[in-house]
Structures are given as C-alpha cells and as structure tokens.
Scaffold this motif. Sequence first.
Motif, mmCIF file in Angstrom:
data_model
loop_
_atom_site.group_PDB
_atom_site.id
_atom_site.type_symbol
_atom_site.label_atom_id
_atom_site.label_comp_id
_atom_site.label_asym_id
_atom_site.label_seq_id
_atom_site.Cartn_x
_atom_site.Cartn_y
_atom_site.Cartn_z
ATOM 1 N N TRP A 289 0.754 -0.654 0.185
ATOM 2 C CA TRP A 289 0.259 -0.009 -0.321
ATOM 3 C C TRP A 289 0.537 1.522 0.100
ATOM 4 O O TRP A 289 0.394 2.064 -0.716
ATOM 5 C CB TRP A 289 -0.923 -0.155 1.756
ATOM 6 N N SER A 290 1.946 0.648 1.179
ATOM 7 C CA SER A 290 2.498 2.608 0.696
ATOM 8 C C SER A 290 3.966 2.669 -0.747
ATOM 9 O O SER A 290 3.463 3.441 -0.645
ATOM 10 C CB SER A 290 3.571 2.482 1.846
ATOM 11 N N PHE A 291 4.402 0.996 -0.994
ATOM 12 C CA PHE A 291 4.683 1.016 -2.007
ATOM 13 C C PHE A 291 4.382 2.045 -3.193
ATOM 14 O O PHE A 291 3.974 2.875 -3.738
ATOM 15 C CB PHE A 291 5.186 0.282 -2.940
ATOM 16 N N ASN A 292 2.695 0.930 -3.369
ATOM 17 C CA ASN A 292 2.135 2.298 -4.817
ATOM 18 C C ASN A 292 1.451 3.272 -4.466
ATOM 19 O O ASN A 292 1.277 4.413 -5.660
ATOM 20 C CB ASN A 292 0.347 1.314 -4.846
ATOM 21 N N SER A 293 1.278 4.183 -2.716
ATOM 22 C CA SER A 293 0.684 5.907 -2.748
ATOM 23 C C SER A 293 2.237 6.697 -3.145
ATOM 24 O O SER A 293 1.780 7.537 -3.336
ATOM 25 C CB SER A 293 0.547 5.407 -0.984
ATOM 26 N N SER A 294 3.540 5.904 -2.866
ATOM 27 C CA SER A 294 4.536 6.738 -3.016
ATOM 28 C C SER A 294 4.372 6.612 -4.731
ATOM 29 O O SER A 294 6.005 7.619 -4.847
ATOM 30 C CB SER A 294 5.717 6.215 -2.316
ATOM 31 N N VAL A 309 5.454 15.662 -21.295
ATOM 32 C CA VAL A 309 5.594 17.278 -22.280
ATOM 33 C C VAL A 309 5.224 18.333 -21.948
ATOM 34 O O VAL A 309 6.039 19.557 -22.828
ATOM 35 C CB VAL A 309 3.261 16.583 -23.327
ATOM 36 N N THR A 310 4.449 18.673 -20.820
ATOM 37 C CA THR A 310 5.113 19.997 -20.306
ATOM 38 C C THR A 310 5.901 20.267 -19.393
ATOM 39 O O THR A 310 6.516 21.471 -19.099
ATOM 40 C CB THR A 310 3.202 19.953 -18.740
ATOM 41 N N GLY A 311 6.700 18.964 -19.429
ATOM 42 C CA GLY A 311 8.294 19.154 -18.440
ATOM 43 C C GLY A 311 7.704 19.629 -17.215
ATOM 44 O O GLY A 311 8.532 19.764 -16.371
ATOM 45 N N HIS A 312 6.489 19.481 -16.615
ATOM 46 C CA HIS A 312 5.870 19.464 -15.391
ATOM 47 C C HIS A 312 6.126 18.230 -14.224
ATOM 48 O O HIS A 312 5.733 16.945 -15.007
ATOM 49 C CB HIS A 312 4.911 20.612 -15.122
ATOM 50 N N THR A 313 6.984 17.917 -13.426
ATOM 51 C CA THR A 313 7.343 16.536 -12.619
ATOM 52 C C THR A 313 5.813 16.844 -11.601
ATOM 53 O O THR A 313 5.766 17.691 -10.616
ATOM 54 C CB THR A 313 8.699 16.849 -12.039
ATOM 55 N N THR A 318 -0.129 14.678 -5.828
ATOM 56 C CA THR A 318 -1.645 15.241 -6.663
ATOM 57 C C THR A 318 -1.934 14.168 -7.292
ATOM 58 O O THR A 318 -3.063 14.250 -8.025
ATOM 59 C CB THR A 318 -0.547 16.019 -7.762
ATOM 60 N N ILE A 319 -1.131 13.191 -7.546
ATOM 61 C CA ILE A 319 -2.290 12.223 -9.310
ATOM 62 C C ILE A 319 -2.790 11.090 -8.230
ATOM 63 O O ILE A 319 -3.270 10.962 -8.866
ATOM 64 C CB ILE A 319 -0.336 11.577 -9.468
ATOM 65 N N ASN A 320 -2.274 10.816 -6.704
ATOM 66 C CA ASN A 320 -2.704 10.367 -6.521
ATOM 67 C C ASN A 320 -4.694 10.728 -5.663
ATOM 68 O O ASN A 320 -6.054 10.237 -6.233
ATOM 69 C CB ASN A 320 -2.639 9.629 -4.671
ATOM 70 N N VAL A 321 -4.441 11.729 -5.755
ATOM 71 C CA VAL A 321 -6.161 12.894 -5.295
ATOM 72 C C VAL A 321 -6.656 13.015 -7.098
ATOM 73 O O VAL A 321 -7.939 12.265 -6.854
ATOM 74 C CB VAL A 321 -5.587 14.089 -5.031
ATOM 75 N N TRP A 322 -6.445 13.207 -7.912
ATOM 76 C CA TRP A 322 -6.734 13.088 -9.153
ATOM 77 C C TRP A 322 -7.318 12.009 -9.650
ATOM 78 O O TRP A 322 -8.121 12.014 -10.356
ATOM 79 C CB TRP A 322 -6.124 14.081 -9.903
ATOM 80 N N VAL A 361 -6.901 6.423 -16.108
ATOM 81 C CA VAL A 361 -6.613 7.226 -15.377
ATOM 82 C C VAL A 361 -6.129 7.076 -14.051
ATOM 83 O O VAL A 361 -5.149 8.080 -13.333
ATOM 84 C CB VAL A 361 -7.805 7.964 -14.135
ATOM 85 N N ASN A 362 -5.276 5.785 -13.926
ATOM 86 C CA ASN A 362 -3.975 5.434 -13.121
ATOM 87 C C ASN A 362 -2.505 5.415 -13.711
ATOM 88 O O ASN A 362 -2.495 6.278 -14.999
ATOM 89 C CB ASN A 362 -4.162 3.544 -12.844
ATOM 90 N N LYS A 363 -1.947 5.739 -12.360
ATOM 91 C CA LYS A 363 -0.445 6.541 -12.753
ATOM 92 C C LYS A 363 0.571 5.310 -13.543
ATOM 93 O O LYS A 363 1.308 5.399 -13.843
ATOM 94 C CB LYS A 363 -0.371 6.898 -11.752
ATOM 95 N N VAL A 364 -0.134 4.477 -13.505
ATOM 96 C CA VAL A 364 0.868 3.308 -14.448
ATOM 97 C C VAL A 364 0.329 1.997 -15.128
ATOM 98 O O VAL A 364 -1.383 1.454 -14.582
ATOM 99 C CB VAL A 364 1.900 2.659 -13.382
ATOM 100 N N TYR A 365 0.602 1.620 -16.560
ATOM 101 C CA TYR A 365 0.200 0.354 -16.928
ATOM 102 C C TYR A 365 0.811 -0.069 -17.676
ATOM 103 O O TYR A 365 1.646 -0.332 -18.307
ATOM 104 C CB TYR A 365 -0.765 1.047 -18.077
ATOM 105 N N SER A 366 1.399 -0.782 -16.949
ATOM 106 C CA SER A 366 2.279 -1.991 -17.008
ATOM 107 C C SER A 366 1.761 -2.865 -18.053
ATOM 108 O O SER A 366 0.835 -3.465 -18.074
ATOM 109 C CB SER A 366 2.640 -3.118 -16.101
#
Length: 463
Positions: A289-294, A309-313, A318-322, A361-366
């Motif tokens: 749970w902590s690994f995926n949250s961070s 594309v934007t150069g913004h990290t 932020t990713i978790n919330v949105w 919408v997930n942060k990763v797609y293996s």
Amino acid sequence: MPDRAAVGDRVGDADLVLRPVIHAGRTWWTPLRVLLAVTAVTFALGMVQKAGCYSKTWENSEGRYVQMCYSDLPYLYTGRGLAELDWPYSDDAQTRSRYEVMEYPVGIAYWAWGAAWVTHWLKGSPPMEPRHEAATDQLWSMPAVHAEIGPYVAVNALGFAILALAATWLLVLSRRGPRGSPWDVLWFAASPMLLVTGLVNWDLLAVTCVAAAIFAWSRGRPGWAGVAIGLGTAMKLYPLFLLGAIVILAWRARRWPAVGLAFLGAGLSWLLVNAPAMLGGWDEWKVFWSFNSSRGADLGSLWLVAQQVTGHTFTPHTINVWSWLLFGLWCALTLAVGLAARRTPTFAELGFVVVAGFLIVNKVYSPQYVLWLLPLAVIARPRWREQAWWQGAEFAYFALVWWYLGGFLAPGGGDQQPFYWLGILVRVAGELWLVGRIVHGWFPRVGSARDPERAADLASSPS
C-alpha cells in the motif's frame, strides 16, 4: 438459418464458423476441449516467444527489449530474497537489511515464494549458507543461483499455463445455456495478448479469479462470486472494483441480499488470504500500500505523457488525489448510465467498463495489465472485429513500451518520445472505443430484436 442481425450478441462470430464443424458428427472434440487445446497452444507459443531471453538467462539488457521477451520473474528471484527462500513477510532484521519487501499483494508473494521452494526442491535443495554470506548483488553470478533462474521461470510458467486453462474452463462454463456460446471464449484462448504477456508477471493469478467470479455470477451464486473477487483482490487490487458491477445489477433488480452476500464473501476470503502476512509481519504487509501510494507517474499512463510533454513533474500526492477523483467520477457515470440503460448490462460488461476506467486514469499501465481486461472483454463483446481492433491497439502499445525502454524510440535530438506517447494514446483510445461499443449496446433501438442473453442475465441474477 436465423438472420445474424436478429440473433445479435447471443452468439459470437466464432460460433457461426466453428459450431457446424464440431457438430457435423459426433466427436471427442467438444467445444470445451477444443478451447482448452487452443489455450495450451497459445501459452506454449508464449513460452517460445520468451525463448530468446530464457536461453540468455535474461542477461542481455538490450535483447530483452528487442525481442520483447522481458519478464519480472528472474530479477525478483534474486532481488527479493527468493533465492534464499526468505519468507516474503519476515520481519527478521537481517533479512530486511538485505532485501526489499515484495511490493505485490500477498497472493502473488505466496505464489512466488512457493515457486522458489519448488525450484530448490527440483535442484536438490542446495545449501543456503553460501548465499547468506554473499552480497546480494553477487547472487546472480553465483553458479548455483544462476542455474536456478531458468527453472524458476519454468516452474512459474507451468503454473501459469494451468491457471490459463482453468480460466478458459470457467469462462466456457459461464457461457452455457441461453447466456451465449462457448465459442465466445476463443478470443481469450487464442488471444495474442495472452501469448505475449502471460509470463511478464504474476497477473494470471488474479485473471483466473475474475474468470471464477464471472462463472459464479452466471450461476446465480453471489456469495461465491464475492469469494472469487476477494481472492482476486488478494492477488491484485483491481478485482475489488467488480463489486461495483454487482451493486448496479442488484440495484436494477432490487435484489439487495446479493450485494450483502458478495461483499461478505469478498471480505472473508480476502482476510483469510492476508491473515498470515498480517500476523507474520504487519509492517511488511503494508509495503504494497505504501509503495503504490508513493509511486509517481509511470509507464503507460496519461500522467507520464502529460509530465513529459509539459516538463512539469507531478507529485505522487497530486496524482493520487486526481486519479482517484477521476476514477470516482467514472464510477458515478457508470452507475448512472447502468441504471438508465434500456437493456440490462451484464456482469462482464459492467466489469470491463469499470476496470478500463481505472486503467485509463491510473498512474501506471504495465504491459501485462491488458490481461486484467481480457476475460471481461471476450465475454462482453465476443465479436472478432471488435476484439481485433482492441487487442491490436494493446499489442501496439506492448511493442512500443519495450522499444521505449530499450531507447530505440528516442529522436536524433532532445529527450521527447512522441512515438511512445502515441502508443499510450492508441492504447487508451482502444479501451475507450470498446467501452463505447459496450455502452452503446445498453441502448438498443426501439423495435429491435431483444438479446436473449442479456435478458437471461437478469433472470438468473441471484435473489
């Protein structure tokens, strides 16, 4: 011979081609046996596809991307203490100082450790003392450990093959009667995505549980469907979202006891599987749970495209919330549309829509995450053209992700990766397109032939 348009989705395209061949005369080759054989051939070809890496023991860092034969299994064998048969959730100080905790749910960690135990047994139970004394970065080059890497992958592969056969069997059983044709499962059994991704990671454990949930629900067993969902959630998080499909179906049918049985079965089975890890090492159990949250924006995600594309990290927070807000909105829309549908959706259709939304919408797609959708997709839309378009989009992404990791898509100047971004967008577009086809089927034209399969799904829904 009934008109194909009038028959609708009750039978898949494969049924129209293969049923006359099988039933031309009595034969030992029943649809189930044919589909099991096709699954076995597909998975065997998948093992052949990994042969280039297997023969080199996954040592050629460029070759594993050129040949698209990468697998997580060999690297985690030495990287998570499996070569020393360390219990994944041990809180032993020496073990934790040497190895990171497995970052997967407990079901996968149990399986990975069990496969390591079988590998050691096959290799004559070699002594562990030399390994305990060696530095962890030297294990790979130790002759005894190096000789176990190939067999470890093979042990897992044989287990995965059994799981794929079990998934095919369960999906075929779910298609008996008025719900559809067993030949719909051909698009799972012969799937190119099953072939190329089945050995990348341990995702087939959860996939088989999802197939069991589809079967249990088709037989009007909400409690057992919940048990299968709970077991799947102990392997990967995504089966949990299938409970949303049950809520929508029960809401439409006003059969709320089914929801209670499903949630109870899911909770108890999940807790039963997780209990040994919780009791053996609570802090270690929480690592998943902590690994995926961070975790930040990672492979295959729209977040990664936006970031590059934007150069913004974007921060992990932020990713978790949105991502959770967007997924919540997706689920709310699915609920609204599912309740408003003129034709009752099926469990597989709702499951595909919900899981696809999570992946978009997930942060990763293996690369192997396509397997999460595969059993749901082939039951929801068993048409070869739609399967070809969707799986074709997934295969395009599968190829591009390896070339991206190998550095083969980098342009002559700069760090931009437009071809990889295109692969991500094609994959997302393919999923959205299939979601659109599924939802469109919930609103048949007035006066059109009603699909008996979907009517039977409501009639067989548990009370």
